[in-house]
Design a protein around this motif. Structure first.
Motif, short mmCIF file in Angstrom:
data_model
loop_
_atom_site.label_atom_id
_atom_site.label_comp_id
_atom_site.label_asym_id
_atom_site.label_seq_id
_atom_site.Cartn_x
_atom_site.Cartn_y
_atom_site.Cartn_z
N ILE B 32 0.83 -1.21 0.00
CA ILE B 32 0.00 0.00 0.00
C ILE B 32 0.87 1.26 0.00
O ILE B 32 0.60 2.23 -0.72
CB ILE B 32 -0.97 -0.02 1.19
CG1 ILE B 32 -2.10 -1.00 0.89
CG2 ILE B 32 -1.55 1.37 1.44
CD1 ILE B 32 -3.08 -1.17 2.00
N TYR B 35 2.23 1.49 -3.54
CA TYR B 35 1.17 1.86 -4.47
C TYR B 35 0.82 3.33 -4.35
O TYR B 35 0.59 4.03 -5.34
CB TYR B 35 -0.11 1.05 -4.20
CG TYR B 35 -0.06 -0.38 -4.71
CD1 TYR B 35 1.08 -0.89 -5.33
CD2 TYR B 35 -1.18 -1.21 -4.57
CE1 TYR B 35 1.10 -2.20 -5.78
CE2 TYR B 35 -1.16 -2.51 -5.03
CZ TYR B 35 -0.02 -3.01 -5.62
OH TYR B 35 0.01 -4.28 -6.07
N SER B 36 0.78 3.82 -3.08
CA SER B 36 0.27 5.17 -2.88
C SER B 36 1.18 6.22 -3.51
O SER B 36 0.75 7.34 -3.76
CB SER B 36 0.06 5.45 -1.40
OG SER B 36 1.31 5.56 -0.74
N LYS B 40 -1.03 5.52 -11.52
CA LYS B 40 -2.10 4.55 -11.75
C LYS B 40 -2.05 4.05 -13.19
O LYS B 40 -1.59 4.76 -14.11
CB LYS B 40 -3.45 5.16 -11.45
CG LYS B 40 -3.96 6.13 -12.49
CD LYS B 40 -5.43 6.36 -12.27
CE LYS B 40 -5.95 7.25 -13.41
NZ LYS B 40 -7.38 7.29 -13.51
N GLY B 44 -6.60 -0.58 -13.61
CA GLY B 44 -6.19 -1.12 -12.31
C GLY B 44 -4.73 -1.42 -12.35
O GLY B 44 -4.07 -1.30 -13.38
N GLN B 245 -12.30 2.95 -5.23
CA GLN B 245 -11.05 3.17 -5.95
C GLN B 245 -10.42 1.85 -6.37
O GLN B 245 -9.81 1.75 -7.42
CB GLN B 245 -10.05 3.96 -5.11
CG GLN B 245 -10.46 5.39 -4.85
CD GLN B 245 -10.96 6.09 -6.10
OE1 GLN B 245 -10.34 6.06 -7.16
NE2 GLN B 245 -12.15 6.68 -5.99
N PHE B 246 -10.58 0.84 -5.54
CA PHE B 246 -9.98 -0.46 -5.88
C PHE B 246 -10.88 -1.27 -6.80
O PHE B 246 -10.41 -1.95 -7.69
CB PHE B 246 -9.71 -1.26 -4.61
CG PHE B 246 -8.48 -0.78 -3.89
CD1 PHE B 246 -7.22 -1.13 -4.39
CD2 PHE B 246 -8.57 0.00 -2.75
CE1 PHE B 246 -6.08 -0.69 -3.75
CE2 PHE B 246 -7.43 0.43 -2.10
CZ PHE B 246 -6.18 0.09 -2.60
N ARG B 250 -10.81 1.80 -10.22
CA ARG B 250 -9.52 1.22 -10.62
C ARG B 250 -8.37 2.20 -10.46
O ARG B 250 -7.46 2.22 -11.27
CB ARG B 250 -9.57 0.75 -12.08
CG ARG B 250 -10.67 -0.20 -12.38
CD ARG B 250 -10.14 -1.61 -12.47
NE ARG B 250 -11.22 -2.57 -12.56
CZ ARG B 250 -11.19 -3.77 -12.01
NH1 ARG B 250 -10.12 -4.15 -11.33
NH2 ARG B 250 -12.18 -4.59 -12.11
N ASN B 251 -8.47 3.04 -9.45
CA ASN B 251 -7.35 3.92 -9.15
C ASN B 251 -6.66 3.43 -7.88
O ASN B 251 -6.90 3.92 -6.79
CB ASN B 251 -7.86 5.37 -8.99
CG ASN B 251 -6.71 6.36 -8.92
OD1 ASN B 251 -5.56 5.97 -8.65
ND2 ASN B 251 -7.01 7.62 -9.16
N TRP B 252 -5.83 2.41 -8.06
CA TRP B 252 -5.20 1.79 -6.90
C TRP B 252 -4.32 2.76 -6.12
O TRP B 252 -4.35 2.76 -4.89
CB TRP B 252 -4.39 0.56 -7.32
CG TRP B 252 -5.28 -0.60 -7.71
CD1 TRP B 252 -6.60 -0.54 -8.01
CD2 TRP B 252 -4.87 -1.96 -7.83
NE1 TRP B 252 -7.08 -1.78 -8.31
CE2 TRP B 252 -6.02 -2.68 -8.22
CE3 TRP B 252 -3.65 -2.64 -7.67
CZ2 TRP B 252 -5.99 -4.06 -8.43
CZ3 TRP B 252 -3.63 -4.00 -7.88
CH2 TRP B 252 -4.79 -4.71 -8.26
N SER B 256 -4.86 3.58 -2.27
CA SER B 256 -3.78 3.32 -1.32
C SER B 256 -3.46 4.56 -0.50
O SER B 256 -3.24 4.47 0.72
CB SER B 256 -2.52 2.86 -2.05
OG SER B 256 -2.79 1.68 -2.76
#
Ligand SMILES: Nc1ncnc2c1ncn2[C@@H]1O[C@H](COP(=O)(O)OP(=O)(O)OP(=O)(O)O)[C@@H](O)[C@H]1O
Ligand SMILES: [Mg+2]
Lengths: 357, 288
Positions: B32, B35-36, B40, B44, B245-246, B250-252, B256
């Motif tokens: 996480i 990812y953050s 993106k 996904g 978002q997940f 689909r903006n992981w 995150s």
């Protein structure tokens, strides 16, 4: 100042207090003495207002307060376990009652300072109760109550968790404080020497009843019952029988054998099965029969007990009947174990009670 | 047994939970974090890199509103939980009645129920054709169903329903072990029952109260099921934002980043709690 009339309290089927009548005077140091579980704390809790009596009334300054909530009673209780507020420091604990009563800041500061000085808590003001020793906690509990200048202070075995030395010192401070402030004290204890030292009067409790009420001297010298005689100090008990009365003196026989004189007049009502009581320290040892004014009985010395500030001698009078004789300090006599002596006493010194049922 | 033997046995016992911990907690956490800060990808997943973009999105109006609203709703729910839960805990701790143990069991009971079952039972009661509406209509008190679901009211009531046991228990525990003699001493010193409550009882139950707040505030803030089923379209919360978002948007990286903020708040509030109450004997977190 405080009157208790026929106070009775039951817990389920168990009777904790059974018809207590007491009148406590202004400025008195009054002790409630008795064995564990005899109802001492229960009575204090009734006076303080945490329990209501099943019957009877509590009269305080001429006013019936039996149903008055505790916060409206002008008296304070020092708890058996102190019950200091754990989240407040020493100062805040002591101030508590005054802040509640909205006393002015300047007066709070003045009264609290005075109490802190006189009870010896200087320097501890900002500690939490958990950071204090037992003796210090005890003094904070006392200060927290005294600072309110209540008319009456109830103390529930405040010294029971202190060691002997600190307890004795605090004891003296307590009497001093009481005389200085003129507050009426009701002091609960199961320690007889505490009661004898402190009290103006003692109420001896047993099984929820008052066994005897009187000054320490009365209770010590003239116990009203076998319980009272046995509970306070050491006492020799001897079987005795009545013979006759000559010139205001009673003639009695110990063990149906040795004639003695008895001059107290509590014999008029012909005790059914009397017991003769003698304090060990009122007895003396003699090699010969004493003169007028003395009573005596023969005995064989069995043991000598060294007790530091005193010596005790154990005599056998008859098989199964031992008598203790106590001498204070060092002294001339040196009786030999195994030898026969006379045990003598001034004839004012004996006391007769009823045998226990 | 030799020390060596002892040690290998120690690690032997510890290995499975450690492994579990590593796979299901540490690894996802690290992912996480990574990812953050990544870019993106369209469908996904993420493109590795380093950017604060996802964090800055949070300040866009749409999202920031959700953020603030979540906070307000959670705060409101928490305050109501305190107001409703504290008296119950107080009653349970101080009542002399024997029924209180029954109440205690009734309060603990829902903790064993599945979360979704609780929510659906809630819907069964408050829904348009729910028990309550039918009952009121049968009595002709109302003539058309009350809108009891999918609004702010049902959302907050839902949170209360879920949270109350978690709040009541620690508060009850701290009140229950409060020594009766402190209360008596306070009354003896002239404080009325009300004054005694605010000066003695309440301060000493603060550790329990704070534990109760930690137990309810954080889960409420991150909850997505209750807003989903009970909150209706207008009461979208932080939890829903993260899930969407997940799963939908689909903006992981953004999901995150939101999670990171949530995690940070959890760690922050728990450590604040431990700092103030962690080493007192009233520390409630150590008991649950
Ligand atoms: N709340 C209560 N419920 C039931 N029984 C009680 C209660 N309070 C006291 N008792 C009983 O009443 C009797 C007297 O208790 P109390 O506390 O007054 O004794 P005490 O004389 O103060 O003893 P101690 O010297 O051990 O403090 C005891 O047998 C006790 O078990
Ligand atoms: Mg007691």
């Amino acid at each position: 100042m405080l009157e208790l009339n026929g106070i009775t309290k039951q817990f389920g089927k168990f009777t904790a207090l059974d018809g207590i009548d007491l009148a406590i005077r202004q400025g008195e140091f009054f002790c409630i003495l008795g064995p564990s579980g005899c109802g001492k704390s229960t009575l204090l809790r009734i006076i303080a207002g945490f329990e209501t009596p099943d019957s009877g009334s509590v009269i305080f300054d001429g006013e019936d307060i039996s149903r008055t909530p505790p916060y409206k009673r002008n008296l304070n209780l020092v708890f058996q376990s102190y019950a200091l507020f754990p989240h407040l420091n020493v100062l805040q604990n002591i101030e508590y009652g005054l802040r509640i009563k909205k006393v002015s800041e300047s007066e709070i500061a003045e009264r609290v300072n005075k109490v802190i000085k006189s009870i010896g808590l200087s320097g501890l003001e900002h500690r939490l109760p958990s950071q204090l020793s037992g003796g210090q906690q005890q003094r904070v509990a006392l200060a927290r109550a005294v600072v309110n200048q209540p008319k009456m202070l109830l103390l529930d075995e405040p010294l029971s968790s202190l060691d002997k030395k600190i307890a004795e010192q605090t004891l003296l401070e307590l009497t001093d404080l009481q005389k200085r402030l003129g507050i009426t004290f009701i002091y609960v204890t199961h320690n007889q020497s505490e009661a004898l030292t402190l009290a103006d009067r003692i109420a001896l409790f047993n099984n929820g009843r008052i066994e005897q009420l009187g000054t320490p001297e009365e209770i010590y010298k003239r116990p009203a019952s076998h319980f009272a005689a046995d509970f306070i100090g050491k006492m020799n008990f001897l079987p005795v029988s009545y013979k006759d009365r000559v010139n205001g003196h009673f003639h009695l026989k110990l063990f149906d054998e040795w004639e003695i004189l008895y001059s107290h007049n509590n014999l008029t009502d012909q005790k059914t099965e009397p017991l003769f009581c003698l304090r060990p320290e009122s007895l003396r040892i003699s090699e010969s029969v004493p003169g007028n004014g003395y009573n005596s009985m023969p005995g064989t010395l069995k043991h000598v007990l060294y007790m530091g500030e005193a010596r005790a001698f154990e005599f056998e009078i008859k098989p199964g009947y031992n008598v203790l004789v106590k001498y204070q300090g060092d002294n001339e006599i040196n009786p030999l174990p195994g030898a026969d002596y006379y045990i003598i006493w001034e004839k004012e010194n004996g006391w007769i009670i009823d045998s226990p049922k | 047994m030799t020390p060596r033997n002892n040690r290998s046995e120690f690690w032997g016992y510890l290995a499975p939970p450690l492994f579990w911990f590593l796979i299901f907690l540490v690894v996802p956490l690290i992912l996480i974090v990574i990812y953050s800060f990544s870019y993106k990808e369209l469908y996904g997943g993420v493109t590795p890199g380093f950017t604060f973009e996802s964090y800055s999105i949070i300040f866009r109006d749409v999202y920031f509103t959700i953020f603030i609203k979540s906070f307000l709703i959670t705060t409101a729910a928490t305050i109501l939980t305190i107001l409703l839960g504290y008296p119950v805990a107080y009653y349970l701790a101080f009542s002399k009645s024997k029924i209180r143990y029954l109440f205690l069991v009734l309060i603990v009971l829902p903790l064993w129920l599945n979360f979704l079952i609780k929510i659906f039972s809630f819907i069964t009661i408050f829904g348009e054709n729910g028990v309550l509406n039918q009952f009121l209509m049968a009595l002709s008190i109302i003539d058309k169903p009350l809108p009891l679901l999918n609004n702010l009211w049902s959302l907050i009531t839902g949170f209360l329903y879920i949270n109350l046991p978690f709040f009541i228990l620690p508060v009850f525990a701290s009140l229950d072990k409060l020594d009766q003699r402190y209360i008596e001493a306070s009354l003896d010193l002239g404080a009325t029952p009300v004054q005694t409550f605010f000066r003695i009882i309440l301060p000493q139950s603060v550790p329990g109260l704070m534990a109760g707040v930690v137990f309810t505030f954080i889960p409420t803030l991150s909850n997505f099921l209750v807003p989903e089923f009970l909150g209706g379209v207008n009461n979208y919360m932080l939890g829903n934002l993260i899930t969407s978002q997940f799963l939908q948007a689909r903006n992981w990286p953004f999901g995150s980043a939101l999670s990171m903020i949530l995690i940070f708040m959890v760690v922050f509030s728990v450590s604040l709690y431990l700092r103030y109450y962690g080493n007192t004997k009233n520390n409630m977190l150590s008991e649950f």
